[in-house]
Design an enzyme around this catalytic site. Structure first.
Site, PDB file in Angstrom:
ATOM      1  N   CYS A 122       1.062  -1.303   0.117  1.00 33.33           N
ATOM      2  CA  CYS A 122       0.358  -0.380   0.239  1.00 33.33           C
ATOM      3  C   CYS A 122       0.716   1.190   0.237  1.00 33.33           C
ATOM      4  O   CYS A 122       1.193   2.263  -0.385  1.00 33.33           O
ATOM      5  CB  CYS A 122      -1.054   0.063   1.480  1.00 33.33           C
ATOM      6  SG  CYS A 122      -2.188  -1.258   0.973  1.00 33.33           S
TER       7      CYS A 122
ATOM      8  N   HIS B  80      -2.815   7.399   4.369  1.00 34.27           N
ATOM      9  CA  HIS B  80      -1.862   6.184   4.351  1.00 34.27           C
ATOM     10  C   HIS B  80      -0.885   6.693   3.916  1.00 34.27           C
ATOM     11  O   HIS B  80       0.337   5.713   3.056  1.00 34.27           O
ATOM     12  CB  HIS B  80      -2.151   5.219   3.806  1.00 34.27           C
ATOM     13  CG  HIS B  80      -1.708   3.560   4.154  1.00 34.27           C
ATOM     14  ND1 HIS B  80      -1.608   2.669   3.776  1.00 34.27           N
ATOM     15  CD2 HIS B  80      -0.338   3.822   5.608  1.00 34.27           C
ATOM     16  CE1 HIS B  80      -0.976   2.011   4.475  1.00 34.27           C
ATOM     17  NE2 HIS B  80      -0.639   1.987   6.258  1.00 34.27           N
TER      18      HIS B  80
END
Length: 461
Positions: A69, A127
């Protein structure tokens, strides 16, 4: 006279902006390579993404720069291999940590697009650091709404790990989640597109869905559409993909209603390949066929992803078979904005426009690199159709992806010269990288939610 000069200047400025396309970057989270219709899935209908694909160039050798990610997102945001600035791991949710995030020394995609005259917005998963200095509004986005961590519960009020239950955030202020997260992100993106339609300035929107990332959760109405799928994890995952497709459809509809479709440059990717979560009783619910490996691997299943580029005013639809990478989004966008002069000299991405329009017939990249686990970890490099994989200290593996996309036949013993060349290429590339500057996040498991009509699996960023 001054009024006349001002009016002429205003008209010239408006004309300049009008020629620049809007830019929409859509990122799915943990989407399997074969889990959308335009990639061949017969099990999960994705009519809206298929419609987008029909007016796009579908890049059949499209990659992201990392097999999981946050590093991929750091690459998209900078146009640089994230290994060059130490962002090789997922940052933990540590709001007091000023290191675990996208370094402030890096110039970002939205910052450069603002310099090119764009209004910039982001919706969805961030993130890229929990400390306020890493907040999207501090990194170039005029507007932000979303979840700042590595994942989030999909339904309001559900319990989970710390970052999975934090409030959503709008421009630095907490805001309650009001509906199924994928729907809420879709609504926010539609609102952004509508709000800025007809303005003199073009816009850039980064739309990063949390779906179909775990926990596996979907509304009952979507689950019912996949009742034929016996495996409950696969059923819920399929429902999440379909809900994301519906949200994308809402954005596409708003572009059409506001007559912005033709002059909007759209990129669509997943942040990595579908994960293999075959542990603790879970089934492997994603489909990366025909690729080998999954999220986290430097085999193709880790970072070769569904990859679309659409700009109806400039790019003819079809397929494009040369290797490309999401690092290319930034320089391509600046070139489309007629602001290539703003492109930093240290980028690894390239302007794809002359290649996608057929002006250039050579490959955009001579070499593409991947690394996971820092120096001494797992590496891969691709030149043409040849790909070398080196897992730690194990002997290198060599594959011809043109003949063997599933990486089943190791050609290393047959082609030692190519192994030597590509091994040397990795060594040379690594001279321009550094070790990770922060450690991997600690994953917390949430195995089951006490709710009807939806299932949950462990969060995995």
């Amino acid at each position: 006279m001054r009024s006349f000069v001002f009016l002429v200047s205003l008209l010239l400025t408006a004309s300049s902006f009008a020629a620049k396309p809007n830019v929409l970057v859509i990122v799915a989270d943990d989407l399997g390579y074969n889990d959308v219709g335009f990639q061949g899935s017969k099990e999960i209908p994705t009519p809206h993404l298929d419609k987008l694909a029909a007016r796009s160039l579908r890049c059949t050798n499209g990659y992201v720069s990392h097999p999981f990610c946050s590093p991929t997102r750091a690459g998209i945001m900078t146009g640089r291999y994230q290994h060059r600035f130490g962002h090789e791991n997922n940052p933990a949710w540590l709001p007091n940590d000023t290191v675990a995030g996208l370094p402030l020394t890096e110039k970002t995609y939205p910052q450069l697009m603002k310099q090119a005259g764009y209004t910039t917005g982001a919706v969805g998963k961030w993130h890229l650091g929990a400390h306020p200095q890493f907040h999207p509004n501090q990194r170039g986005f005029d507007e932000y709404f979303g979840a700042l961590g590595g994942g989030h519960q999909d339904f309001p009020g559900d319990k989970g790990g710390a970052e999975y239950t934090i409030p959503l955030n709008r421009n630095g202020k907490d805001e309650k989640q009001t509906k199924y997260l994928t729907e809420q992100f879709g609504d926010e993106a539609v609102a952004f597109v509508g709000r800025h339609a007809g303005e003199v300035k073009p816009w850039m929107l980064y739309l990063a869905f949390n779906a179909p990332h775990t926990p596996l959760q979907a509304p009952q109405a979507w689950l019912d559409k996949f009742s034929q799928i016996a495996d409950k994890n696969r059923q819920t995952y399929a429902a999440m993909v379909a809900a994301m497709d519906e949200a994308v459809g809402g954005v596409m509809k708003k572009l059409e209603e506001t007559k912005q479709t033709d002059n909007t440059l759209i990129f669509f990717v997943s942040d990595n390949g579908g994960p293999n979560l075959s542990f603790r009783g879970l089934t492997n619910f994603t489909d990366n066929a025909p690729l080998r490996g999954a999220k986290g691997d430097v085999y193709e299943g880790g970072m070769r992803v569904p990859f679309l580029v659409s700009w109806p005013a400039k790019i003819k639809p079809g397929t494009y078979d040369q290797p490309v990478i999401a690092l290319d989004f930034l320089p391509t966008s600046l070139a489309a904005a007629e602001s290539a002069d703003l492109t930093p000299k240290n980028l690894d991405g390239v302007n794809l426009l002359p290649f996608l329009t057929g002006e250039k017939t050579t490959a955009p990249h001579d070499l593409l690199f991947w690394r996971s686990g820092g120096p001494g970890g797992n590496n891969a490099v691709r030149r043409g159709s040849m790909k070398l994989v080196r897992l730690g200290k194990a002997e290198p593996e060599l594959y011809d992806l043109a003949a063997d996309v599933g990486e089943t036949k190791n050609l290393a013993a047959e082609k030692p010269e190519i192994v030597k060349e590509l091994t040397a290429a990795i060594a040379e590339w690594e001279k321009g990288t550094i070790a990770p500057t922060f450690e991997k996040r600690v994953r917390k498991l949430v195995l089951r939610l006490p709710s009807s009509g939806r299932t949950a699996a462990p969060p995995r960023a």
